[in-house]
Design an enzyme around this catalytic site. Structure first.
Site, PDB file in Angstrom:
ATOM      1  N   HIS A  84       0.626  -1.239  -0.019  1.00 22.89           N
ATOM      2  CA  HIS A  84      -0.084   0.030  -0.100  1.00 22.89           C
ATOM      3  C   HIS A  84       0.885   1.061   0.141  1.00 22.89           C
ATOM      4  O   HIS A  84       2.063   1.191   0.432  1.00 22.89           O
ATOM      5  CB  HIS A  84      -0.815   0.001   1.131  1.00 22.89           C
ATOM      6  CG  HIS A  84      -2.041  -1.139   0.993  1.00 22.89           C
ATOM      7  ND1 HIS A  84      -2.914  -1.392   2.173  1.00 22.89           N
ATOM      8  CD2 HIS A  84      -2.291  -1.842   0.102  1.00 22.89           C
ATOM      9  CE1 HIS A  84      -3.893  -2.243   1.673  1.00 22.89           C
ATOM     10  NE2 HIS A  84      -3.595  -2.633   0.752  1.00 22.89           N
ATOM     11  N   GLU A  86       0.929   3.818   1.678  1.00 25.80           N
ATOM     12  CA  GLU A  86       1.186   4.323   3.134  1.00 25.80           C
ATOM     13  C   GLU A  86       2.626   3.647   3.498  1.00 25.80           C
ATOM     14  O   GLU A  86       3.585   4.235   3.766  1.00 25.80           O
ATOM     15  CB  GLU A  86       0.414   4.271   3.972  1.00 25.80           C
ATOM     16  CG  GLU A  86      -1.032   4.714   3.919  1.00 25.80           C
ATOM     17  CD  GLU A  86      -1.904   3.881   3.236  1.00 25.80           C
ATOM     18  OE1 GLU A  86      -3.346   4.059   3.747  1.00 25.80           O
ATOM     19  OE2 GLU A  86      -1.485   3.122   2.397  1.00 25.80           O
ATOM     20  N   CYS A 110      -5.715   1.262   5.783  1.00 22.08           N
ATOM     21  CA  CYS A 110      -6.071  -0.233   6.368  1.00 22.08           C
ATOM     22  C   CYS A 110      -5.548  -0.395   7.626  1.00 22.08           C
ATOM     23  O   CYS A 110      -4.528   0.389   7.983  1.00 22.08           O
ATOM     24  CB  CYS A 110      -5.981  -1.102   5.406  1.00 22.08           C
ATOM     25  SG  CYS A 110      -4.161  -1.476   5.370  1.00 22.08           S
ATOM     26  N   CYS A 113      -1.556  -0.913   7.516  1.00 21.39           N
ATOM     27  CA  CYS A 113      -0.775   0.386   7.169  1.00 21.39           C
ATOM     28  C   CYS A 113      -0.830   1.057   8.420  1.00 21.39           C
ATOM     29  O   CYS A 113      -0.043   1.887   8.865  1.00 21.39           O
ATOM     30  CB  CYS A 113      -1.453   1.095   6.220  1.00 21.39           C
ATOM     31  SG  CYS A 113      -1.017   0.279   4.569  1.00 21.39           S
TER      32      CYS A 113
END
Length: 166
Positions: A84, A86, A110, A113
């Site tokens: 992801h 991040e 999420c 993350c």
């Protein structure tokens, strides 16, 4: 004596939040994901960009050989393989500690993350979309942010259009 009027600064420049969220969205445009493009931008307390990231496969994992599917057997989907935005932004940073920084992200993080954000010392998350609000992952992320004292703030859109021609 000819006196010219003094020039004044522009009044229509973008503010810091527009700038950093714009950078996050622009970064997300690098994603090869056919369904969801997410970008992130980590910023210091004095408004310097420290790192950026977008969702995609890890280095060395071909965008053409790994799956982009959202449905099917787990190993036939993108989910076990995609990093992801991040986490990519955190891992891309080479300057030392991210303690006390702010993360701008186009989609609310999420739970996985959220763990990385907390562990990295990021103290504020400014997010644009919260389209997974109410899901287990979203609830878990917010619960961890609350427990760890990470502030999460919805980005307030100004309605300003920012466009670039490349």
């Amino acid at each position: 004596m000819n006196m010219k009027p003094k020039s004044t600064k522009r009044k229509d420049y973008i503010n810091w939040d527009e700038y950093f969220m714009g950078v996050a969205h622009l970064s997300g445009m690098r994603s090869k994901d056919p369904n969801t493009q997410v970008g992130a931008c980590i910023v210091s307390g004095d408004n310097k960009i420290l790192s950026m990231g977008y969702n995609g496969f890890p280095c060395g994992c071909s965008d053409d050989e790994f799956p982009w599917d959202r449905e099917g057997d787990m190993l036939d989907t993108k989910y076990p393989f995609v990093t992801h935005s991040e986490l990519n932004a955190i891992l891309n940073y080479r300057g030392g500690s991210l303690e006390g920084t702010k993360l701008y992200v186009s989609l609310f993080p999420c739970n996985e993350c959220a763990k990385a954000i907390i562990q990295a010392g990021i103290r504020t998350v400014v997010y644009d979309s919260d389209k997974y609000k109410g899901t287990d992952s979203n609830i878990a992320a917010k619960k961890m942010f609350d427990a760890a004292g990470v502030e999460y703030i919805p980005y307030v859109r100004t309605g300003r259009q920012i466009s670039i021609e490349v």
